[in-house]
Scaffold this active site. Sequence first.
Site, PDB file in Angstrom:
ATOM      1  NE  ARG A 180      34.531  50.126  36.805  1.00 51.73           N
ATOM      2  CZ  ARG A 180      34.877  49.551  35.657  1.00 51.73           C
ATOM      3  NH1 ARG A 180      33.965  48.856  34.967  1.00 51.73           N
ATOM      4  NH2 ARG A 180      36.098  49.666  35.179  1.00 51.73           N
ATOM      5  CE  LYS A 232      31.738  43.835  33.808  1.00 53.96           C
ATOM      6  NZ  LYS A 232      31.799  43.744  35.266  1.00 53.96           N
TER       7      LYS A 232
HETATM    8  N1  PMM Z   1      34.211  45.342  35.911  1.00 52.40           N
HETATM    9  C1  PMM Z   1      35.345  45.565  35.230  1.00 52.40           C
HETATM   10  C2  PMM Z   1      36.354  46.374  35.766  1.00 52.40           C
HETATM   11  N2  PMM Z   1      36.206  46.962  36.959  1.00 52.40           N
HETATM   12  N3  PMM Z   1      34.918  47.371  38.881  1.00 52.40           N
HETATM   13  C3  PMM Z   1      33.800  47.167  39.584  1.00 52.40           C
HETATM   14  N4  PMM Z   1      33.656  47.761  40.805  1.00 52.40           N
HETATM   15  N5  PMM Z   1      32.786  46.374  39.128  1.00 52.40           N
HETATM   16  C4  PMM Z   1      32.863  45.738  37.926  1.00 52.40           C
HETATM   17  O1  PMM Z   1      31.919  45.010  37.569  1.00 52.40           O
HETATM   18  C5  PMM Z   1      34.047  45.928  37.139  1.00 52.40           C
HETATM   19  C6  PMM Z   1      35.057  46.773  37.664  1.00 52.40           C
HETATM   20  C7  PMM Z   1      35.532  44.956  33.873  1.00 52.40           C
HETATM   21  O2  PMM Z   1      34.966  45.768  32.870  1.00 52.40           O
HETATM   22  P1  PMM Z   1      35.814  46.887  31.998  1.00 52.40           P
HETATM   23  O3  PMM Z   1      36.992  46.157  31.381  1.00 52.40           O
HETATM   24  O4  PMM Z   1      34.863  47.377  30.978  1.00 52.40           O
HETATM   25  O5  PMM Z   1      36.253  47.988  32.882  1.00 52.40           O
END
Ligand code: PMM
Length: 281
Positions: free
Chosen positions: A260, A222
């Site tokens: 994650r 991020k």
């Molecule tokens: N961030 C993203 C997508 N899904 N799910 C959870 N549980 N926590 C998060 O911080 C989160 C998520 C956005 O990031 P990405 O586009 O790299 O998946």
Amino acid sequence: MNTAPVPLPGAPTDRTLVMGIVNVTPDSFSDGGQWFDTDVAIAHARHLRTQGADIVDVGGESTRPGASGVAPEEEIDRVVPVVAALAGDGATVSVDTVHAATAAAATAAGARIVNDVSGGLADPALPAAVARAGAVYVLGHWRGTPATMTSLARYDDVVAEVRAELTDRVGAARAAGVPAEKIVLDPGLGFAKDAAHNWRLLAHLDALAGLGHPVLVGASRKRFLAGVVPDRLAAEPLARDNATAAVSALAAAAGAWAVRVHEVSTTVDAVRVAAAWRAGR
Ligand code: PMM
């Protein structure tokens, strides 16, 4: 901090779990459509499992700031074949969605976790779909929508406000029939939060855990991590993987239930280091 395991057959209980990210999207901020094709996404998820991912999190809609939504039908077409193949392998599969219809289709295809970054705010029917499926519910904090969230990143006390807003969302999930022991909380790093808010929440994970649910942390690649990588690499999401692994180690040391991440192998080592460190106390 609460590390009580949620019911996930086969998952280790002696360390923080690693959730590997599989974005079946053309426009995710950090991996830019790399895994958009179904077969490529399945192969990528299998690779993450060989690297040690305990859970694979399959998403079909980008939630980056400014992203416009995807219709659930399109999202279902993207994620269900990937979920079904991985569940067929025996993987623990999570579906990353804010839509009840997608949660229902993915759990019917074998997903055991519904990962909802909106905590039920985007689609109030989602928690009931999770309850009907008997799935684990990862409930994230957000405000507004990806289109509006940047302007909503205003807090007097980010930890107290996120805690209070998550408490409301847990109440809604419980009222919809999701059992308390199947709820996992997520501070929602980057969702209506600036860098200082994210660091403050990370430094106070114990305050979220005080709500009595396991905590999942999603810091991977991020933008707020750009501030700790060398300037020449700051604009490059893939250059944030080392910083991500460091956050994984610290979150694990603080007792996070799961992290994650996009790049699994370094984070697997990081959570193992944290477990060994704790065992040495
Ligand atoms: N961030 C993203 C997508 N899904 N799910 C959870 N549980 N926590 C998060 O911080 C989160 C998520 C956005 O990031 P990405 O586009 O790299 O998946």
